[in-house]
Design an enzyme around this catalytic site. Structure first.
Site, PDB file in Angstrom:
ATOM      1  N   ASP A   1     -46.498 -16.832 -38.642  1.00  0.00           N
ATOM      2  CA  ASP A   1     -46.908 -18.060 -37.957  1.00  0.00           C
ATOM      3  C   ASP A   1     -45.830 -18.499 -36.982  1.00  0.00           C
ATOM      4  OD1 ASP A   1     -48.026 -20.442 -37.171  1.00  0.00           O
ATOM      5  OD2 ASP A   1     -47.377 -21.543 -38.969  1.00  0.00           O
TER       6      ASP A   1
ATOM      7  N   LYS B   1     -43.176 -23.380 -32.767  1.00  0.00           N
ATOM      8  CA  LYS B   1     -42.150 -23.870 -33.680  1.00  0.00           C
ATOM      9  C   LYS B   1     -40.771 -23.765 -33.028  1.00  0.00           C
ATOM     10  CE  LYS B   1     -44.401 -22.316 -37.977  1.00  0.00           C
ATOM     11  NZ  LYS B   1     -44.550 -23.587 -38.692  1.00  0.00           N
TER      12      LYS B   1
ATOM     13  N   ASP C   1     -45.553 -17.265 -44.890  1.00  0.00           N
ATOM     14  CA  ASP C   1     -46.789 -18.035 -44.739  1.00  0.00           C
ATOM     15  C   ASP C   1     -47.999 -17.287 -45.304  1.00  0.00           C
ATOM     16  OD1 ASP C   1     -47.406 -20.606 -44.029  1.00  0.00           O
ATOM     17  OD2 ASP C   1     -48.048 -20.123 -42.003  1.00  0.00           O
TER      18      ASP C   1
ATOM     19  N   ASP D   1     -50.058 -25.553 -34.692  1.00  0.00           N
ATOM     20  CA  ASP D   1     -49.231 -25.176 -35.840  1.00  0.00           C
ATOM     21  C   ASP D   1     -49.834 -25.668 -37.159  1.00  0.00           C
ATOM     22  OD1 ASP D   1     -47.103 -23.947 -37.093  1.00  0.00           O
ATOM     23  OD2 ASP D   1     -45.752 -25.654 -36.897  1.00  0.00           O
TER      24      ASP D   1
ATOM     25  N   GLU E   1     -52.457 -24.564 -38.489  1.00  0.00           N
ATOM     26  CA  GLU E   1     -53.436 -23.474 -38.407  1.00  0.00           C
ATOM     27  C   GLU E   1     -53.953 -23.004 -39.760  1.00  0.00           C
ATOM     28  OE1 GLU E   1     -50.491 -21.515 -40.293  1.00  0.00           O
ATOM     29  OE2 GLU E   1     -50.196 -22.887 -38.632  1.00  0.00           O
TER      30      GLU E   1
ATOM     31  N   ARG F   1     -54.907 -24.607 -42.365  1.00  0.00           N
ATOM     32  CA  ARG F   1     -56.082 -25.345 -42.826  1.00  0.00           C
ATOM     33  C   ARG F   1     -57.341 -24.910 -42.094  1.00  0.00           C
ATOM     34  NH1 ARG F   1     -53.202 -30.872 -41.341  1.00  0.00           N
ATOM     35  NH2 ARG F   1     -51.491 -29.507 -41.986  1.00  0.00           N
TER      36      ARG F   1
END
Length: 467
Positions: A236, A243, A254, A313, A315, A317
């Site tokens: 991610d 980020k 992740d 970010d 993402e 969910r």
């Protein structure tokens, strides 16, 4: 590290080194020596006395966690020696804690070291003059659970260049073949055809195709049906809401939720539990590029709900939203739905880096999950939903927004987002596990090494066993 359960008197078992867990120095045979070197009956205090072939380790309590931490500390000291065999007397110690503490505490991930340590054939013998069938069952079960946790750790620790969605699917298929369970893998064409646009959008900019993985364990005469959904973000970057550099480090972790699902399914099959278990994993890589999904995009999920993207970010969910819908559409008569995700840094801020945040709509079920987690040796606590935080994820232009309009309660608002994708008949059957804290910690803690811990595996298996 090999752990054996020996039916023999402790004194009759030959060994290079003896291990003693000490909670009361007064009754210790080598009290004078230990006092002279400053030994105390405290967690992770270890004394090696090579001249008499003994390791003493402090222990403040006699519960699972204390015993597991103690034996792990002793094993680490044992591993640093050239001795090949060690023994410990079972007596009134927790056998499950001894086996799991030893196997989890001896874990190392050195796959990428150019100069690896020479593997020593070391063994720990747990001795008791008489073994019951219950002891033998606990021993075998604990070995299976520990192997599943360590397998999960291996997956999470593997760098993103060598572990992307296609490899996650291959890993799941290999595990399924070994465990003799079903595994079906769907690609992006399937996601498009089935309107799984939330998950599809997250992986759009990656060169690696997103994969929806469905594992199934279906024993005869199953008592319950459980669905486990895992966030499998193999990496991610944050997407276009990029980020900061420091926050990208460790993002290989992740995929911890999806990795836990693979680990759990491998153990469920070997434990022969009479519970039908389905594992759904959304394996995706969130990257940047000309085709990346954007803040201000509106995505339509599988259940028809529209989502305003305000931060790419957030993402995980989005991936879970479609995976949860898929699970409920494809699997009938579900008794429990658990989802696992390194979902929010807010959960780590709220409950610390060693504790899982448990959320859902049914108070009793949440308490059962926490109780089983603590019993298994994992830390967990509940975080409550409320009507006021639910309002913070409303969108002016879509059905829902993927982040809240407040910086507070971020773990809970993420859970509330997912609640929008749980169908009405399943509201009280669903529990969201935010494992962002304990899944990956950059320092050793207890019997957990630097890196992945396998969070969620032991807790879930403990829950499944109660069914």
């Amino acid at each position: 590290m090999k752990v054996n359960l020996i039916e023999n008197d402790f004194k009759n078992v030959e060994s290079d080194i003896e291990i003693f867990i000490v909670d009361d120095l007064e009754n210790c045979e080598d009290k004078d020596i230990l006092e002279n070197i400053g030994f105390e009956e405290k967690d992770e205090t270890v004394a090696l006395l090579p001249e008499i072939g003994r390791i003493y380790v402090g222990c403040e309590n006699q519960d699972y966690e204390s015993i597991a931490i103690a034996i792990a500390a002793a094993i680490k000291k044992f591993n640093d020696t050239k001795f090949e065999t060690a023994k410990i007397e079972l007596n009134d110690l927790d056998l499950k804690a001894l086996v799991e503490g030893a196997l989890l505490g001896s874990y190392e991930f050195d796959e990428y070291k150019s100069k690896k340590k020479k593997k020593k054939k070391q063994e720990l013998n747990i001795c008791n003059s008489k073994l019951t069938s219950e002891m033998k069952e606990i021993y075998e079960e604990s070995k299976i659970i520990s192997k599943a946790v360590n397998k999960t750790r291996d997956i999470v620790n593997t760098p993103p260049a060598d572990f992307y969605p296609k490899i996650m699917a291959k890993t799941a298929k290999k595990m399924a073949k070994e465990a003799q369970i079903e595994c079906v893998v769907h690609g992006e064409e399937y996601l498009k055809k089935n309107s799984m646009n939330a998950m599809l959008s997250v992986g759009r900019a990656s060169t690696h195709e997103s994969k929806l993985i469905h594992l199934s364990y279906k024993p005869e005469n199953a008592k319950k049906k459980v669905v486990l959904v895992g966030k499998g973000l193999t990496y991610d970057s944050g997407g276009l809401s990029l980020k900061p550099a420091d926050y990208m480090v460790t993002m290989k972790s992740d995929k911890s939720g999806g990795s836990a699902v693979i680990g759990i399914l491998s153990a469920v099959a070997k434990l022969n539990l009479l519970v039908e278990v389905h594992g759904i994993i959304g394996a995706v890589e969130n990257m940047i590029g000309g085709d990346a999904y954007k803040p201000d995009d509106v995505l339509k999920a599988k259940n028809g709900k529209t989502i305003e993207v305000r931060n790419t970010d957030a993402e995980g969910r989005l991936v879970l939203a479609d995976c949860l819908c898929y699970a409920q559409d494809e699997i009938e008569d579900i008794d429990y739905i658990f989802d696992f995700a390194t979902l929010t840094g807010a959960c780590v801020v709220g409950v610390g880096e060693y504790t899982i945040g448990i959320m859902g709509n049914d108070t009793v079920l949440k308490r059962e999950v926490v109780s089983n987690s603590l019993q298994s040796g994992e830390y967990a606590t509940t975080l409550p939903f409320n009507r006021f935080l639910r309002k913070t994820i409303k969108s002016e232009i879509a059905d829902i927004c993927n982040i809240a309009n407040t910086r507070y309660g971020g773990a809970i608002t993420a859970g509330l987002f997912l609640d929008n994708f749980i169908y009405e008949e399943n509201k009280d059957k669903w529990v969201h596990w935010d494992i962002a804290g304990p899944a990956f910690v950059e320092k050793a803690w207890g019997y957990n090494p630097h890196g992945a811990s396998g969070a969620g595996v032991r807790a879930t298996l403990q829950f499944l066993k109660t069914l």
